[in-house]
Write an enzyme that holds these catalytic residues in place. Structure first.
Site, PDB file in Angstrom:
ATOM      1  N   GLY A   1       3.083   2.450  11.402  1.00  0.00           N
ATOM      2  CA  GLY A   1       3.847   3.695  11.386  1.00  0.00           C
ATOM      3  C   GLY A   1       4.332   4.137  12.741  1.00  0.00           C
TER       4      GLY A   1
ATOM      5  N   GLU B   1      -6.560   4.096   8.032  1.00  0.00           N
ATOM      6  CA  GLU B   1      -6.461   5.541   7.797  1.00  0.00           C
ATOM      7  C   GLU B   1      -7.751   6.087   7.191  1.00  0.00           C
ATOM      8  OE1 GLU B   1      -1.683   5.044   7.224  1.00  0.00           O
ATOM      9  OE2 GLU B   1      -2.929   5.388   5.458  1.00  0.00           O
TER      10      GLU B   1
ATOM     11  N   ASN C   1       0.857  -1.189   0.000  1.00  0.00           N
ATOM     12  CA  ASN C   1       0.000   0.000   0.000  1.00  0.00           C
ATOM     13  C   ASN C   1       0.889   1.234   0.000  1.00  0.00           C
ATOM     14  OD1 ASN C   1      -1.919   1.974   0.354  1.00  0.00           O
ATOM     15  ND2 ASN C   1      -2.342   1.461   2.487  1.00  0.00           N
ATOM     16  N   TRP C   2       0.953   1.920  -1.134  1.00  0.00           N
ATOM     17  CA  TRP C   2       1.852   3.067  -1.273  1.00  0.00           C
ATOM     18  C   TRP C   2       1.300   4.337  -0.653  1.00  0.00           C
ATOM     19  CZ3 TRP C   2       4.002   2.730  -6.992  1.00  0.00           C
ATOM     20  CH2 TRP C   2       4.666   1.500  -7.146  1.00  0.00           C
ATOM     21  N   LYS C   3       0.016   4.314  -0.269  1.00  0.00           N
ATOM     22  CA  LYS C   3      -0.614   5.472   0.363  1.00  0.00           C
ATOM     23  C   LYS C   3      -0.410   6.732  -0.501  1.00  0.00           C
ATOM     24  CE  LYS C   3      -0.013   3.160   4.757  1.00  0.00           C
ATOM     25  NZ  LYS C   3       0.190   3.274   6.220  1.00  0.00           N
TER      26      LYS C   3
ATOM     27  N   SER D   1       3.532  -2.873  10.183  1.00  0.00           N
ATOM     28  CA  SER D   1       4.976  -2.620  10.199  1.00  0.00           C
ATOM     29  C   SER D   1       5.795  -3.879   9.900  1.00  0.00           C
ATOM     30  CB  SER D   1       5.406  -2.016  11.554  1.00  0.00           C
ATOM     31  OG  SER D   1       4.794  -0.752  11.746  1.00  0.00           O
TER      32      SER D   1
ATOM     33  N   HIS E   1      -9.240   0.522   5.090  1.00  0.00           N
ATOM     34  CA  HIS E   1      -7.929   0.744   5.709  1.00  0.00           C
ATOM     35  C   HIS E   1      -8.082   1.632   6.940  1.00  0.00           C
ATOM     36  CE1 HIS E   1      -3.813   2.168   6.304  1.00  0.00           C
ATOM     37  NE2 HIS E   1      -3.427   1.079   5.659  1.00  0.00           N
TER      38      HIS E   1
ATOM     39  N   GLY F   1       3.168  -1.380   4.243  1.00  0.00           N
ATOM     40  CA  GLY F   1       3.145   0.065   4.054  1.00  0.00           C
ATOM     41  C   GLY F   1       4.487   0.597   3.625  1.00  0.00           C
ATOM     42  N   GLY F   2       5.220   1.206   4.556  1.00  0.00           N
ATOM     43  CA  GLY F   2       6.476   1.881   4.235  1.00  0.00           C
ATOM     44  C   GLY F   2       7.493   1.025   3.511  1.00  0.00           C
TER      45      GLY F   2
ATOM     46  N   GLU G   1      -5.006  -5.360  10.600  1.00  0.00           N
ATOM     47  CA  GLU G   1      -4.095  -4.245  10.878  1.00  0.00           C
ATOM     48  C   GLU G   1      -4.208  -3.836  12.345  1.00  0.00           C
ATOM     49  OE1 GLU G   1      -4.077  -1.219   7.276  1.00  0.00           O
ATOM     50  OE2 GLU G   1      -6.029  -1.328   8.250  1.00  0.00           O
TER      51      GLU G   1
END
Length: 252
Positions: free
Chosen positions: A175, A99, A9-11, A215, A97, A236-237, A169
């Protein structure tokens, strides 16, 4: 046998040039990996979906959207419909998600509507759910996740699950640098699989892929993925660096 899945997920990251570079770098990094039972999915921003699709043709990489509106069309400025996504070749959409829930007030009821729209349009959903830190500290994490699943999924039919991937999640581990232990991930994944089995039957519960999204990094991926009921990750990151993403895929 359940499919193994690693989804990135590149957000809200990567402009057009950066998207092109990352897709190409990921493809190069995974070219020689054995992926017979593993799906690799990336989720760029809306405006770069078509570019990512074009660059990933004839590669193992699939492309998913990060979100979708529940209405088929209308006066919803800034939103994107299922038909729009299908028209460029998108087949998979992230729904729910953390967010989206946190910053855009997406409730379980809204997410149930989105799932209905996804399924009505023969798309595939990666449905996300998970508890916040205060719920984990109060030992209410199983109750919270159970409620999220019941509210958003229990109106569906067993046959719908051929187009649903689940993604747990733990919000407290996104994050933050915190990560649920492999044992905590396994505990929740077993709990989720049992809920789905009781509602929709053992076959559905056994065959639905459940991803872990909190993470995941090259350093912890192998241990997390070694757990019996963890079928992959929503990354994610670490999905923004081709070498890290490839290392996570290799760990599965």
């Amino acid at each position: 046998m359940r499919k193994k899945i690693v989804a990135g997920n590149w957000k809200m990251n990567n402009n057009l040039l950066e998207t092109k570079e990352l897709v190409n770098d990921i493809n190069e990094a995974i070219t020689n990996l054995p992926l017979e039972n593993t799906r690799v999915i990336i989720s760029p921003s809306y405006i770069n979906l078509l570019t990512a699709l074009e660059l990933s043709k004839n590669t193992p990489i699939e492309v998913a959207a990060q979100n979708m509106h529940q209405a088929s069309s209308g006066a919803f400025t800034g939103e994107v419909s299922a038909d729009m996504l299908q028209s460029i070749g998108i087949k998979t959409v992230l729904i729910g998600h953390s967010e989206r829930r946190e910053y855009f007030n997406e409730t379980d009821e809204i997410l149930a509507e989105k799932l209905d729209t996804v399924l009505a349009n023969n798309l595939e959903a990666i449905f996300c759910f998970g508890e916040k830190l205060e719920e984990r500290k109060k030992d209410n994490h199983l109750l919270e996740v159970g409620n999220q699943l019941r509210n958003a999924l229990f109106h569906l039919k067993a046959a719908d699950f051929k187009n649903i991937i689940l993604a747990y999640e733990p919000v407290w581990a996104i994050g933050t640098g915190e990560t649920a232990s492999p044992e905590q991930a396994q505990e929740m994944h077993v709990f989720v699989r049992n809920i789905i089995s009781k509602r929709f039957g053992a076959e559905v519960g056994e065959n639905v892929s459940i991803l872990y999204g909190g993470s995941v990094k090259p350093a912890n991926a192998k241990e997390i993925f070694s757990k019996k009921d963890v079928d992959g990750g929503l990354i994610g990151g670490a999905s923004l660096k081709a070498a890290d993403f490839a290392a996570i895929i290799k760990a599965i």
